[in-house]
Design an enzyme around this catalytic site. Structure first.
Site, PDB file in Angstrom:
ATOM      1  N   SER A  62       0.831  -1.208   0.000  1.00 14.55           N
ATOM      2  CA  SER A  62       0.000   0.000   0.000  1.00 14.55           C
ATOM      3  C   SER A  62       0.862   1.253   0.000  1.00 14.55           C
ATOM      4  O   SER A  62       0.437   2.301  -0.458  1.00 14.55           O
ATOM      5  CB  SER A  62      -0.941   0.010   1.207  1.00 14.55           C
ATOM      6  OG  SER A  62      -0.187  -0.026   2.412  1.00 14.55           O
ATOM      7  N   ASP A  85      -2.018  -8.668   3.454  1.00 14.55           N
ATOM      8  CA  ASP A  85      -2.393  -7.624   4.410  1.00 14.55           C
ATOM      9  C   ASP A  85      -2.396  -8.221   5.812  1.00 14.55           C
ATOM     10  O   ASP A  85      -2.861  -9.357   5.999  1.00 14.55           O
ATOM     11  CB  ASP A  85      -3.802  -7.113   4.033  1.00 14.55           C
ATOM     12  CG  ASP A  85      -4.090  -5.778   4.660  1.00 14.55           C
ATOM     13  OD1 ASP A  85      -4.110  -5.701   5.910  1.00 14.55           O
ATOM     14  OD2 ASP A  85      -4.289  -4.808   3.905  1.00 14.55           O
ATOM     15  N   ALA A 126       4.788  -3.158   9.376  1.00 15.16           N
ATOM     16  CA  ALA A 126       3.599  -2.786   8.601  1.00 15.16           C
ATOM     17  C   ALA A 126       2.690  -1.846   9.385  1.00 15.16           C
ATOM     18  O   ALA A 126       2.203  -2.191  10.463  1.00 15.16           O
ATOM     19  CB  ALA A 126       2.825  -4.037   8.193  1.00 15.16           C
ATOM     20  N   ASN A 168      -6.008  -0.478  10.571  1.00 19.87           N
ATOM     21  CA  ASN A 168      -4.787  -0.994   9.947  1.00 19.87           C
ATOM     22  C   ASN A 168      -3.707  -1.289  10.994  1.00 19.87           C
ATOM     23  O   ASN A 168      -3.148  -2.384  11.029  1.00 19.87           O
ATOM     24  CB  ASN A 168      -4.258   0.020   8.925  1.00 19.87           C
ATOM     25  CG  ASN A 168      -3.211  -0.585   8.017  1.00 19.87           C
ATOM     26  OD1 ASN A 168      -3.522  -1.317   7.089  1.00 19.87           O
ATOM     27  ND2 ASN A 168      -1.947  -0.317   8.303  1.00 19.87           N
ATOM     28  N   SER A 178       7.791   4.300  18.302  1.00 25.70           N
ATOM     29  CA  SER A 178       8.189   5.637  17.858  1.00 25.70           C
ATOM     30  C   SER A 178       8.400   6.545  19.060  1.00 25.70           C
ATOM     31  O   SER A 178       7.755   6.370  20.109  1.00 25.70           O
ATOM     32  CB  SER A 178       7.056   6.187  16.987  1.00 25.70           C
ATOM     33  OG  SER A 178       7.211   7.567  16.793  1.00 25.70           O
ATOM     34  N   TYR A 186      -2.349   8.306  14.899  1.00 25.49           N
ATOM     35  CA  TYR A 186      -1.159   7.508  14.565  1.00 25.49           C
ATOM     36  C   TYR A 186      -0.350   7.216  15.835  1.00 25.49           C
ATOM     37  O   TYR A 186      -0.007   6.067  16.126  1.00 25.49           O
ATOM     38  CB  TYR A 186      -0.279   8.241  13.532  1.00 25.49           C
ATOM     39  CG  TYR A 186       1.090   7.626  13.427  1.00 25.49           C
ATOM     40  CD1 TYR A 186       1.283   6.438  12.723  1.00 25.49           C
ATOM     41  CD2 TYR A 186       2.191   8.185  14.091  1.00 25.49           C
ATOM     42  CE1 TYR A 186       2.542   5.838  12.672  1.00 25.49           C
ATOM     43  CE2 TYR A 186       3.439   7.595  14.034  1.00 25.49           C
ATOM     44  CZ  TYR A 186       3.613   6.429  13.323  1.00 25.49           C
ATOM     45  OH  TYR A 186       4.854   5.830  13.287  1.00 25.49           O
ATOM     46  N   LYS A 229       0.433   3.556  18.297  1.00 21.56           N
ATOM     47  CA  LYS A 229       1.697   2.995  18.824  1.00 21.56           C
ATOM     48  C   LYS A 229       1.589   2.776  20.339  1.00 21.56           C
ATOM     49  O   LYS A 229       2.052   1.758  20.862  1.00 21.56           O
ATOM     50  CB  LYS A 229       2.867   3.937  18.512  1.00 21.56           C
ATOM     51  CG  LYS A 229       3.159   4.130  17.026  1.00 21.56           C
ATOM     52  CD  LYS A 229       3.684   2.865  16.368  1.00 21.56           C
ATOM     53  CE  LYS A 229       3.928   3.026  14.886  1.00 21.56           C
ATOM     54  NZ  LYS A 229       4.162   1.785  14.168  1.00 21.56           N
ATOM     55  N   PHE A 244       8.328  25.037   8.903  1.00 26.60           N
ATOM     56  CA  PHE A 244       7.168  25.254   9.776  1.00 26.60           C
ATOM     57  C   PHE A 244       7.592  25.863  11.117  1.00 26.60           C
ATOM     58  O   PHE A 244       7.933  25.141  12.041  1.00 26.60           O
ATOM     59  CB  PHE A 244       6.432  23.934  10.023  1.00 26.60           C
ATOM     60  CG  PHE A 244       5.863  23.309   8.772  1.00 26.60           C
ATOM     61  CD1 PHE A 244       5.168  24.064   7.836  1.00 26.60           C
ATOM     62  CD2 PHE A 244       6.023  21.944   8.521  1.00 26.60           C
ATOM     63  CE1 PHE A 244       4.634  23.483   6.681  1.00 26.60           C
ATOM     64  CE2 PHE A 244       5.492  21.355   7.381  1.00 26.60           C
ATOM     65  CZ  PHE A 244       4.801  22.130   6.458  1.00 26.60           C
ATOM     66  N   ARG A 261      15.330  17.984  16.112  1.00 26.71           N
ATOM     67  CA  ARG A 261      15.006  16.558  16.165  1.00 26.71           C
ATOM     68  C   ARG A 261      16.283  15.732  16.208  1.00 26.71           C
ATOM     69  O   ARG A 261      17.351  16.192  15.797  1.00 26.71           O
ATOM     70  CB  ARG A 261      14.221  16.133  14.906  1.00 26.71           C
ATOM     71  CG  ARG A 261      12.861  16.776  14.741  1.00 26.71           C
ATOM     72  CD  ARG A 261      11.850  16.219  15.740  1.00 26.71           C
ATOM     73  NE  ARG A 261      10.541  16.797  15.570  1.00 26.71           N
ATOM     74  CZ  ARG A 261      10.104  17.904  16.176  1.00 26.71           C
ATOM     75  NH1 ARG A 261      10.908  18.579  16.986  1.00 26.71           N
ATOM     76  NH2 ARG A 261       8.878  18.346  15.985  1.00 26.71           N
TER      77      ARG A 261
END
Ligand code: NAD
Ligand code: WQD
Length: 341
Positions: free
Chosen positions: A34, A58, A81, A99, A124, A149, A153, A218, A231
């Site tokens: 995807s 998937d 994934a 997902n 993350s 998102y 996690k 930004f 970062r």
């Protein structure tokens, strides 16, 4: 040792597959393509001279997953994934929870059914949220995720803990990545975002190659050294090697059960303007940019305390920022349109 790599055709996955093959692991890639191109796997095979078993599937499709686990004797799973566009996750939260969260639960259920207990999860730095002080350490409580998102996690890390409590054979490593950038030094594989890049480096690289006109920076009014966000950028090959270290750590520590989290970062933060400057050195041209308002949800600065990974996994990021830029530029200039379709 046979490792199932979900999402192995993607950006971090493909670099990790390369490192695994170079360390003599057998690899099965399971990816629905995807957000990836099968060409990444072909190139990894060319670079390593080794074969990958590829299954287009998937993680939400239990029947296909079950078929894969019956066909191969799998020793461990590295699970990349996921959907990862932070902004999109706020407009399509259910898609992200389906997902990322439901897909992961499916995968874990099939693993349990086949008694496969070793799991390495792509977590993350976003799980630390905005509440913790920097540098982030693994002992800190997980924060309030600023996007669906990020929440996916946090939820998965929690589910892994609960699964480990319920099943003493289950062992999971959560690798909390900071900001992966760069590409394999060959310039043959790299990051190939579909559409307008969300992340800084692919955007900068596409401006340099003439695909986009100007970079928006930004925010230039943050309380950082030069006013732009900072970062902890790390080379994707260092990150890939972190996964090999994690697999070896699980192998070596046969008595370990439970869940262990490790930060994978350099321990240093650099600003958006420093990135632009370093990229200009690598590509030997000016990057047109202009200041734009702050992006919703961005934190001013965060970086890793990566001591734990160093002490326990024996892992350390070794590639510096100029190498990250040179390798990004090599990939982008050799493949201005990304992988061929
Ligand atoms: P990517 O989009 O390049 O790779 C993800 C891969 O998963 C893609 O190949 C995609 O086709 C596949 N995929 C997505 N949903 C799937 C599904 N339902 N079934 C099968 N395959 C599916 O992203 P990436 O940058 O390589 O990220 C890999 C992992 O690392 C993700 O879990 C991401 O959340 C995590 N992560 C990435 C970053 C980053 O900055 N890139 C930072 C922290 C964590
Ligand atoms: C870096 C800096 C932007 C684009 C995200 C996710 C995080 C993790 C990694 C997965 C920021 C600035 C960016 C642009 C800019 N992913 N920027 N112009 O936001 O640190 O992290 O990716 O887990 O969860 O949130 O990375 O690359 O998007 O941004 O000025 O066009 O570059 O404001 O300061 P971020 P990024």
């Amino acid at each position: 040792m046979k490792i199932l790599v979900t999402g192995g055709a993607g950006y971090i996955g493909s670099h990790t597959v390369l490192s695994l093959l170079n360390n003599d692991f057998d690899v099965i890639v399971y990816d629905n393509l995807s957000n990836a191109n099968i060409e990444s796997i072909r190139r990894v095979e060319n670079l390593t001279g080794k074969k990958v078993s590829f299954i287009k599937g998937d993680i939400q499709d239990k029947a296909t997953l079950t078929k894969v686990f019956s066909e191969f004797v799998i020793d461990a799973v590295i699970h990349f994934a996921a959907l990862k566009a932070v902004g999109e996750s706020s407009t399509l939260p259910l898609k992200y929870y389906q997902n990322n969260v439901h897909g992961t639960l499916n995968l874990l259920e099939v693993m349990m059914a086949f008694r496969v207990y070793d799991f390495i999860f792509s977590s993350s730095a976003t799980v630390y949220g905005g509440e913790n002080v920097v540098p982030y350490e693994e002992t800190m409580p997980l924060g309030e995720a600023s996007s669906p998102y990020g929440a996916s996690k946090v939820m998965i890390e929690r589910a892994l803990k609960d699964l480990a409590q319920a099943n003493s054979e289950f062992r999971a490593v959560c690798l909390r990545y900071f900001n992966p950038i760069g590409a394999h030094e060959s310039g043959d594989i790299g990051e190939d975002p579909k559409g307008i890049p969300n992340n800084l480096l692919p955007y900068v690289a596409q401006v340099a190659v003439g695909k986009r006109e100007s970079l928006q920076v930004f925010g230039n009014d943050y309380s950082t050294q030069d006013g732009t966000c900072e970062r902890d950028y790390l080379h994707v090959m260092d990150l890939a090697e972190g996964h090999v270290s994690a697999v070896n750590w699980l192998k070596k520590n046969s008595s370990f059960t439970g869940v262990e989290a490790f930060n994978l970062g350099t321990g240093r933060a650099i600003s958006v303007l420093e990135i632009i400057n370093a990229f200009e050195q690598a590509c030997q041209q000016k990057i047109p940019y202009h200041f734009a308002p702050r992006r919703y949800g961005d934190l001013p600065a965060f970086w890793a305390n990566a001591e734990k990974a160093n002490k326990q996994l024996g892992w350390k990021a070794t590639r510096n920022i100029s190498q990250m830029m040179a390798d990004t530029w090599r990939w982008q200039s050799n493949n201005p349109q990304g992988y061929p379709n």
